[in-house]
Scaffold this motif. Structure first.
Motif, PDB file in Angstrom:
ATOM      1  N   ARG A 177     -75.408  64.555 -72.037  1.00  0.00           N
ATOM      2  CA  ARG A 177     -76.776  64.779 -72.509  1.00  0.00           C
ATOM      3  C   ARG A 177     -77.748  64.403 -71.396  1.00  0.00           C
ATOM      4  O   ARG A 177     -77.721  63.282 -70.895  1.00  0.00           O
ATOM      5  N   VAL A 178     -78.604  65.344 -71.027  1.00  0.00           N
ATOM      6  CA  VAL A 178     -79.513  65.080 -69.909  1.00  0.00           C
ATOM      7  C   VAL A 178     -80.948  65.464 -70.246  1.00  0.00           C
ATOM      8  O   VAL A 178     -81.204  66.224 -71.181  1.00  0.00           O
ATOM      9  N   VAL A 179     -81.868  64.914 -69.472  1.00  0.00           N
ATOM     10  CA  VAL A 179     -83.246  65.374 -69.519  1.00  0.00           C
ATOM     11  C   VAL A 179     -83.614  65.893 -68.127  1.00  0.00           C
ATOM     12  O   VAL A 179     -83.300  65.268 -67.111  1.00  0.00           O
ATOM     13  N   VAL A 180     -84.191  67.096 -68.114  1.00  0.00           N
ATOM     14  CA  VAL A 180     -84.625  67.701 -66.862  1.00  0.00           C
ATOM     15  C   VAL A 180     -86.099  67.399 -66.689  1.00  0.00           C
ATOM     16  O   VAL A 180     -86.930  67.838 -67.493  1.00  0.00           O
ATOM     17  N   LYS A 181     -86.429  66.608 -65.674  1.00  0.00           N
ATOM     18  CA  LYS A 181     -87.836  66.326 -65.398  1.00  0.00           C
ATOM     19  C   LYS A 181     -88.315  67.332 -64.371  1.00  0.00           C
ATOM     20  O   LYS A 181     -87.622  67.634 -63.414  1.00  0.00           O
ATOM     21  N   ILE A 182     -89.512  67.829 -64.623  1.00  0.00           N
ATOM     22  CA  ILE A 182     -90.010  68.876 -63.747  1.00  0.00           C
ATOM     23  C   ILE A 182     -91.475  68.608 -63.417  1.00  0.00           C
ATOM     24  O   ILE A 182     -92.231  68.093 -64.250  1.00  0.00           O
ATOM     25  N   ASN A 183     -91.838  68.852 -62.203  1.00  0.00           N
ATOM     26  CA  ASN A 183     -93.218  68.700 -61.769  1.00  0.00           C
ATOM     27  C   ASN A 183     -93.474  69.770 -60.722  1.00  0.00           C
ATOM     28  O   ASN A 183     -92.608  70.607 -60.460  1.00  0.00           O
ATOM     29  N   ASN A 184     -94.661  69.757 -60.142  1.00  0.00           N
ATOM     30  CA  ASN A 184     -94.990  70.780 -59.166  1.00  0.00           C
ATOM     31  C   ASN A 184     -95.848  70.153 -58.067  1.00  0.00           C
ATOM     32  O   ASN A 184     -96.878  69.535 -58.345  1.00  0.00           O
ATOM     33  N   ARG A 185     -95.404  70.332 -56.865  1.00  0.00           N
ATOM     34  CA  ARG A 185     -96.129  69.765 -55.736  1.00  0.00           C
ATOM     35  C   ARG A 185     -97.562  70.295 -55.648  1.00  0.00           C
ATOM     36  O   ARG A 185     -98.465  69.605 -55.199  1.00  0.00           O
ATOM     37  N   LYS A 186     -97.765  71.525 -56.080  1.00  0.00           N
ATOM     38  CA  LYS A 186     -99.116  72.100 -56.025  1.00  0.00           C
ATOM     39  C   LYS A 186    -100.036  71.371 -56.988  1.00  0.00           C
ATOM     40  O   LYS A 186    -101.218  71.184 -56.718  1.00  0.00           O
TER      41      LYS A 186
END
Lengths: 455, 455
Positions: A177-186
């Motif tokens: 079981r995982v959580v995908v963390k996502i962000n954006n450099r822009k």
């Protein structure tokens, strides 16, 4: 008497049981990469130091394993230089090659070197060890495997989405079981631009990261202490206090950075990615996380990190969009996006949660006991039949004591033992013993094949 | 403008097509090893130089890639020593680790180091790269893969026989016609003992090897020139003139070396091995070859070499029985036998004979053309279904010109292209184009799955 041998610190041997489990991870990862249309490449363990140096920062240069030139490597060195005893200066004279430090720089080198043969967009994966002269500690090794998957030569955000799908599929298949963390450099750049604190973006993400632990007031205090202007902190409030689902969060961020062109572009990218994801079945939790920054300088768009939900350990997968990775080797304007799976950390998490399937072992399915010449002769054709049927099997090579042979099967985790003494031979049968249940059945060869294939 | 990057001489990148073919070889080899009950291990790329040095002769020591110590490696070196500019002396001060040169010495090290955890007889295989600072030339690389399989901790000749079976099975599966040459170090020792020329055994085998080319008289002349006593040459005649099948040859040899205890033992070993083989179905030709000596000093019994019947190239597999491999690391009395498959030479032979199956490629089975947002949305769930069914597939990530997308599929060798424009979407169908035949069929998703699985 020779000294008991050892291996260099930070390196490991992998035993048959460890290899069976590692292969279970590699096979799972590889299979998903292939189903998604990625193709494998390999690059040499050694790269020219001119390829590697300067790509991982000053600290990284020091962590490269450097290979001594062959032959009389000192012959061309000026003796005046030698007496200076300057290690780093001498290195450039006596070493031209180093061991690869990651798979990203060799990949960039590969793409530039083979640009005329590569079909772009290039969907490649690569599973190979890398080496770093880091101080060894728990969970950190000097030799470890990376599993990288990249698409280079396409700006489409569909690529980001496919990478998230791959992450989801792989961890689903592994049962993690995982959580995908996502962000954006822009978006990060947009925030920095908006509050006029371009250099403080790391300070800001570090402070925001503590929100849950210390509360908004203390976060604001800390930002002030770190030298962020109070006007900037004021502007930041909606971002620090972010709440709701991913789309709601994006809306809140947009109110703050609406005047930053790059920030708005980042928001639009994330909206499109979340749009795609909403139309797909993703098991993993995907979470917009503004505190995710990732250290590597070459990222320019979406960035990812994957964490286990059940074990406290650093990220087990990470990556992002880079717009100019190959620029360092003279090929610019090629955008790509990629992620890297850390096989060793995944192994640790799976071990801790006892997630490896019981049949992720590599022992033979059946061992024939060796009772002597005559009995051996009887068993060999049966053994050949089993092997032809794809059943991994072996005969104990010596007619050692029964106890020793059974002990061998037991310690190796062999599930079935085949016994053929005088009475079985007379009947043309085999006594097949299940080592777990202790149950024995008298079977003919073809029955044995069916029985063993069922396990 | 950066310089176009390169890789160290003697090393190689492997492209997707090359990897698909290499994996075909590795998978075949590995599968047979496993069916025969061998278990995989891996050892680190780096070993302590104390483990490697002195194991491959003086020349081998020079061919080891040595790794520069990390940090300020000169700090402990005496400046007086530095000015001597003695490279090999300095090496011992500034380098403690080297890259593995083969898989045999690391295996011996592994066995000794892990002797308490290993279940003997230990059936292990290992597939990893090795590195040698040899002068690169056609077919000789500085980084190449070995596939080793060994049984250690058993004297039984059944092990030799199983290795020959493995050779036979692997080359049969690969479609390569081979001859397995087999000899025995004990027989060679017996010959040397009999003629009282223990030091000349290599001279003798070299001369005998020329029999077919130059005839018996010239061979005898050459032996005389090489300083073999004429009495010894006289005794050798039955051995030089060996004829008949393997058993007949053994009989002739025995008449010569009947008084040598070790020689007689060698004959008995070979008889037993040929006995076993006679009762088994072996495709490969197995040939007793007295001229086979193999360079490595640690062999003590049967020795093997495998050659392609259709391509002139050195041996593609080789090995033998060693009675004291682990003695160098302080564990004596453990006998083993093993062989090594040279993946790179096998690759060259198979390429030359065009033996790789047509489907040893790694491209997706189908690519969806990307006509734009709306069409993409239609295709994505179908793509997901195919992937769920285990069909490797992809969608072109950008809505580029049709020609560019088709060209991409073509160059990658993708067999099917899926097209869904307005009319297909209306019907809820997909136009599936076979890129080889040019044929197009209009299919529903489930039909598409069936069709693609058939290929």
């Amino acid at each position: 008497m020779a000294q008991k041998p050892s291996i260099p610190k930070g390196t490991r041997d992998f035993s048959p049981n460890e290899m069976a489990r590692r292969n279970y991870i590699f096979d799972t990862v590889k299979r998903v990469f292939q189903i998604y249309g990625f193709q494998q490449i390999e690059t040499p363990a050694m790269e020219n130091l001119s390829t590697l140096m300067g790509k991982y920062g000053e600290e990284g240069d020091k962590l490269l394993f450097k290979i001594l030139n062959s032959g009389d490597y000192l012959s061309g060195v000026d003796s005046g230089e030698l007496v200076q005893q300057n290690s780093s200066k001498l290195t450039t004279k006596i070493s031209e090659k180093g061991l690869r430090y990651d798979l990203t720089v060799p990949f960039a080198r590969y793409v530039v070197q083979n640009q005329n043969d590569i079909v772009f967009p290039f969907r490649r994966f690569q599973i190979q060890p890398v080496w770093r002269a880091d101080r060894p500690q728990k969970g950190r090794y000097r030799e470890f495997y990376q599993c990288d998957v990249d698409i280079i030569g396409s700006d489409s955000l569909l690529n980001e989405v496919e990478l998230i799908q791959i992450v989801d599929q792989i961890y689903c298949n592994l049962g993690l079981r995982v959580v995908v963390k996502i962000n954006n450099r822009k978006i990060l750049a947009g925030i920095a631009e908006t509050i006029g604190e371009a250099d403080r973006i790391i300070d800001i993400t570090v402070a925001i990261d503590k929100l849950d632990k210390i509360g908004i007031e203390k976060v604001n205090e800390e930002l002030l202490q770190r030298g962020v202007a109070s006007e900037a902190i004021h502007k930041l409030q909606p971002i620090i206090n972010l709440s709701g689902d991913n789309v709601e969060k994006l809306n809140q961020i947009e109110t703050v950075i609406a005047n930053s062109a790059i920030g708005v572009k980042g928001i639009a990218e994330m909206r499109l990615i979340f749009d795609y994801l909403a139309s797909m079945k993703i098991e993993a939790e995907v979470e917009l996380d503004l505190t995710l920054a990732r250290g590597l300088n070459y990222y320019t768009g979406a960035i990812f990190e994957v964490k286990s939900k059940d074990v406290e350990i650093g990220s087990i997968t990470g990556g992002g969009r880079y717009d100019d990775l190959t620029g360092i080797f003279g090929l610019s304007g090629v955008s790509g996006v990629g992620i890297s799976f850390g096989a060793d950390r995944i192994y640790d998490v799976m071990s801790q949660l006892d997630l490896f399937p019981k049949d992720a072992v590599s022992a033979s399915r059946v061992m024939f006991v060796n009772f002597g010449d005559k009995e051996e002769k009887y068993c060999l054709p049966i053994l050949a039949t089993l092997r032809k049927e794809g059943i991994s099997s072996e005969i104990y090579p010596d007619s050692d004591k029964m106890k020793k042979q059974m002990n061998y099967a037991n310690r190796k985790g062999i599930k079935f033992v085949a016994l053929a003494g005088e009475s079985e031979i007379e009947k043309g049968m085999i006594n097949l013993k299940n080592m777990e249940s202790g149950e024995q059945v008298l079977v003919a060869t073809d029955e044995m094949v069916v029985l063993l294939k069922g396990y």
